[in-house]
Design an enzyme around this catalytic site. Structure first.
Site, short mmCIF file in Angstrom:
data_model
loop_
_atom_site.label_atom_id
_atom_site.label_comp_id
_atom_site.label_asym_id
_atom_site.label_seq_id
_atom_site.Cartn_x
_atom_site.Cartn_y
_atom_site.Cartn_z
N ASP A 198 -3.18 11.04 3.81
CA ASP A 198 -1.82 10.73 4.26
C ASP A 198 -1.99 10.42 5.74
O ASP A 198 -2.28 11.31 6.53
CB ASP A 198 -0.90 11.93 4.05
N HIS A 199 -1.81 9.16 6.09
CA HIS A 199 -2.20 8.76 7.44
C HIS A 199 -1.43 9.52 8.53
O HIS A 199 -1.86 9.57 9.67
CB HIS A 199 -2.05 7.25 7.63
N HIS A 261 4.51 13.02 4.04
CA HIS A 261 4.69 13.12 5.49
C HIS A 261 5.53 14.34 5.89
O HIS A 261 5.16 15.12 6.77
CB HIS A 261 5.43 11.90 6.05
N1 LIG Z 1 0.13 -1.12 2.41
C1 LIG Z 1 0.31 -0.02 3.13
O1 LIG Z 1 0.61 -0.06 4.32
C2 LIG Z 1 0.11 1.34 2.49
C3 LIG Z 1 0.41 2.49 3.24
C4 LIG Z 1 0.20 3.74 2.67
C5 LIG Z 1 -0.30 3.84 1.39
N2 LIG Z 1 -0.57 2.71 0.67
C6 LIG Z 1 -1.12 2.87 -0.68
O2 LIG Z 1 -2.37 2.17 -0.72
C7 LIG Z 1 -2.55 1.61 -2.00
C8 LIG Z 1 -2.77 0.10 -1.85
O3 LIG Z 1 -1.61 -0.45 -1.22
P1 LIG Z 1 -1.48 -2.02 -0.92
O4 LIG Z 1 -0.20 -2.18 -0.20
O5 LIG Z 1 -2.72 -2.54 -0.30
O6 LIG Z 1 -1.33 -2.57 -2.41
P2 LIG Z 1 -1.43 -4.06 -2.97
O7 LIG Z 1 -1.61 -5.02 -1.86
O8 LIG Z 1 -0.29 -4.26 -3.88
O9 LIG Z 1 -2.70 -3.96 -3.92
C9 LIG Z 1 -4.02 -3.69 -3.50
C10 LIG Z 1 -5.00 -4.36 -4.42
O10 LIG Z 1 -5.10 -3.69 -5.65
C11 LIG Z 1 -5.41 -4.65 -6.65
N3 LIG Z 1 -4.42 -4.55 -7.73
C12 LIG Z 1 -3.10 -4.69 -7.63
N4 LIG Z 1 -2.51 -4.53 -8.84
C13 LIG Z 1 -3.50 -4.27 -9.69
C14 LIG Z 1 -3.55 -4.03 -11.08
N5 LIG Z 1 -2.45 -3.97 -11.83
N6 LIG Z 1 -4.74 -3.83 -11.63
C15 LIG Z 1 -5.85 -3.87 -10.89
N7 LIG Z 1 -5.86 -4.10 -9.58
C16 LIG Z 1 -4.71 -4.31 -9.00
C17 LIG Z 1 -5.31 -6.01 -6.05
O11 LIG Z 1 -6.59 -6.54 -5.84
P3 LIG Z 1 -7.17 -7.71 -6.80
O12 LIG Z 1 -6.01 -8.28 -7.58
O13 LIG Z 1 -7.78 -8.72 -5.90
O14 LIG Z 1 -8.15 -7.02 -7.64
C18 LIG Z 1 -4.64 -5.76 -4.73
O15 LIG Z 1 -5.10 -6.57 -3.71
C19 LIG Z 1 -1.31 1.97 -2.81
O16 LIG Z 1 -1.58 3.18 -3.50
C20 LIG Z 1 -0.26 2.24 -1.76
O17 LIG Z 1 0.73 3.13 -2.20
C21 LIG Z 1 -0.37 1.47 1.20
#
Ligand SMILES: NC(=O)c1ccc[n+]([C@@H]2O[C@H](COP(=O)([O-])OP(=O)(O)OC[C@H]3O[C@@H](n4cnc5c(N)ncnc54)[C@H](OP(=O)(O)O)[C@@H]3O)[C@@H](O)[C@H]2O)c1
Length: 523
Positions: A198-199, A261
């Site tokens: 959790d950042h 958080h």
């Molecule tokens: N973004 C933020 O700032 C943030 C902050 C805190 C926590 N998080 C957590 O970090 C994680 C990633 O977040 P994100 O915002 O980077 O998500 P995202 O951009 O929606 O997805 C990350 C990657 O996962 C793969 N993916 C997406 N849907 C998929 C599916 N159904 N099956 C297999 N692969 C799939 C995709 O890669 P490919 O399609 O290229 O394989 C995609 O680039 C999540 O759990 C989110 O809750 C994110």
């Protein structure tokens, strides 16, 4: 955590052993906006070992070169340390590799293992791996299974390589799913290999809560029910769902913010002093707080919890749509974008002291603040007519932005008579130390590479947080409503949240900053 006495020089940390960071979800938002900029900064600062590499794993076909170009753009856009030119970027770029694969396909993970072996052999280092799951939470089980099946989940030892896994929030949707997920992940990795991130815990100001409390003789004696009237924790966001409507509409403020958080902040304010900075000692004290939280049964949710959704409004002079009009959000959604609740820590220290928590999207400012509101002085002498009533002392921990600490106290206005005013004694990180503190992801990635799990959530901690919030979620789900209370975007939340605290004779308060004259202003 680093224990450094005296201050001045940078904290001394061992360099991590050679390792490869394997990012699943390498094409995603988190990788581009946070992870790679953080890794680049660590690399530039010389905090990573010479024999270090990144392997990005995702489903779309891509060459190493295309991946490097994509990440360069990400670093240039999002990093606080930008490459000065090609020569500056090249040594980092040479360590970036792309591996196309499907999360369900065992052969792709066997190929990943072979590639990691080859990278390790080429550098002459052991195959130490730090896996980062930057994927949607539904992928956690499949990926951990595949990593284990490919022989990549080594616990590590004197002569064998180690592997660790970082898992993003949200970890589960409720107590049952978090327990099941813990059991599943622990089937592949030992608990000391699992880093639930959790950042917020990587923020300097969050870590400073323990230093403030336990490195000063001043605060601890009054940090209890005898002197503290109540505590307020506010996590306010200006953003809406930011293109993540599909995710958010299945999560909501309780799961997205309160479960992680806000629970961490509550624990750090409420916990007893650990007997060391050892990760188990610190986390055990946090768990004790979560386990002593006064449960809010489903039937009491209506009295102690306020949920709401933002309606259309104006933020920073711009019109913004209501939550139900956001893309990928159900037009009849009952997902909360705001939650306020009142709870108690049922132990001797905090007996009878309410903790008011609130978080929301589309509020007027991005602010995370903890207010420790002390009891008023007796209503004689100054706290009585003609001088009083006076505002009680408030110690405010500003987690973000304008990171710092303020103490609101009373002074006599110069002059012949006695006129008492509230002032703020203010400490600001930027003014005191200059520069920017390390980004939370920098700190946490380095900690995980070093095997230090103090700032990561332990399995019992995540379950204890869910144990508190699951009855609330159940109570919410059982409410016979077709619409949540609304608050206009750009306002400080619904009237019901004001009533929650005002019915106790208190008010939501935020520090009035950038000024030395103040009475704490409502909202
Ligand atoms: N973004 C933020 O700032 C943030 C902050 C805190 C926590 N998080 C957590 O970090 C994680 C990633 O977040 P994100 O915002 O980077 O998500 P995202 O951009 O929606 O997805 C990350 C990657 O996962 C793969 N993916 C997406 N849907 C998929 C599916 N159904 N099956 C297999 N692969 C799939 C995709 O890669 P490919 O399609 O290229 O394989 C995609 O680039 C999540 O759990 C989110 O809750 C994110």
């Amino acid at each position: 955590m680093d224990a450094e006495v005296g201050g001045g020089s940078a904290p001394k940390r061992d360099a991590p052993q050679p390792f490869t960071l394997v990012i699943f979800g390498a094409s995603g938002d988190l990788t581009h906006r946070k992870l790679i900029p953080a890794v680049y900064r660590l690399f530039q600062e010389g905090l990573l070992p010479e024999r270090f590499a990144v392997v990005g794993f995702a489903r779309s076909p891509k060459s190493d070169e295309a991946f490097r170009a994509e990440l360069r753009k990400a670093v240039e856009t999002f990093s606080r340390a930008k490459p000065a030119g090609d020569d500056d970027w090249a040594p980092f770029a040479a360590r970036l590799h792309y591996h196309r694969g499907d999360y369900q396909n065992a052969a792709d993970f066997q190929a990943l293992a072979a590639r990691l072996d080859a990278l390790a052999a080429a550098s002459g280092a052991p195959r130490n791996c730090l896996f980062y799951l930057a994927t949607p939470p539904e992928m956690i089980q499949a990926i951990t299974d595949q990593v284990r099946a490919a022989g990549l989940a080594e616990a590590g030892g004197a002569s064998s390589p180690w592997s660790r896994i970082i898992i993003e929030k949200p970890f589960g949707r409720d107590l049952a799913s978090a327990r099941a997920l813990n059991a599943h992940v622990q089937g592949a990795f030992a608990e000391n290999q699992i880093f639930r991130i959790d950042h917020y815990l990587g923020k300097e100001t969050v870590q400073n809560i323990l230093v403030l409390r336990f490195a000063n003789a001043l605060f601890e004696p009054i940090w209890n029910h005898k002197y503290v009237d109540h505590v307020q924790i506010t996590v306010a966001e200006t953003v809406g769902v930011e293109g993540r409507g599909a995710y958010y509409d299945h999560a909501g403020a309780i799961r997205d913010m309160a479960q992680n958080h806000m629970m961490h902040l509550l624990c750090l304010v409420g916990m007893e002093a650990p007997n060391s900075l050892d990760s188990e000692a610190v986390r055990s004290e946090k768990v004790k707080v979560l386990k002593t939280l006064h449960l809010i049964p489903p039937t009491c949710v209506g009295d102690r919890v306020v949920r709401a959704q933002y309606a259309a409004g104006t933020l920073a002079g711009q019109p913004v749509p209501g939550y139900r009009e956001e893309p990928a959000v159900a037009p009849d959604s009952l997902t909360e974008t705001y939650v306020a609740l009142k709870t108690f820590i049922d132990n001797w220290r905090w007996a009878g002291v309410p903790f008011y928590l609130r978080t929301g999207k589309r509020l007027p400012a991005r602010i995370t603040e903890i207010g420790i509101h002390f009891k008023p002085v007796p209503q004689v002498l100054f706290n009585a007519p003609p001088f009083g009533p006076m505002a009680p002392n408030v110690l405010t921990l500003r987690i973000q932005p304008n990171e710092g600490i303020s103490l609101q106290f009373q002074v006599k206005r110069p002059g012949w008579g006695i006129r008492i005013e509230s002032f703020e004694m203010d400490f600001g990180y930027a003014a005191a130390f200059g520069g920017e503190p390390p980004e939370a992801y920098e700190r946490l990635l380095l900690d995980a590479a070093l095997g230090d799990s103090t700032l990561f959530t332990r399995s019992d901690e995540v379950e204890a947080a869910w144990a508190f919030l699951t009855p609330i979620l159940e109570g919410c789900a059982g409410q016979p409503i077709t619409r949540l209370p609304a608050y206009p975007a750009g306002s400080w939340g619904p009237a019901e949240a004001d009533a929650l605290i005002e019915s106790d004779g208190r008010r939501w308060t935020l520090m009035k900053r950038h000024t030395h004259r103040s009475t704490a202003k409502t909202k």
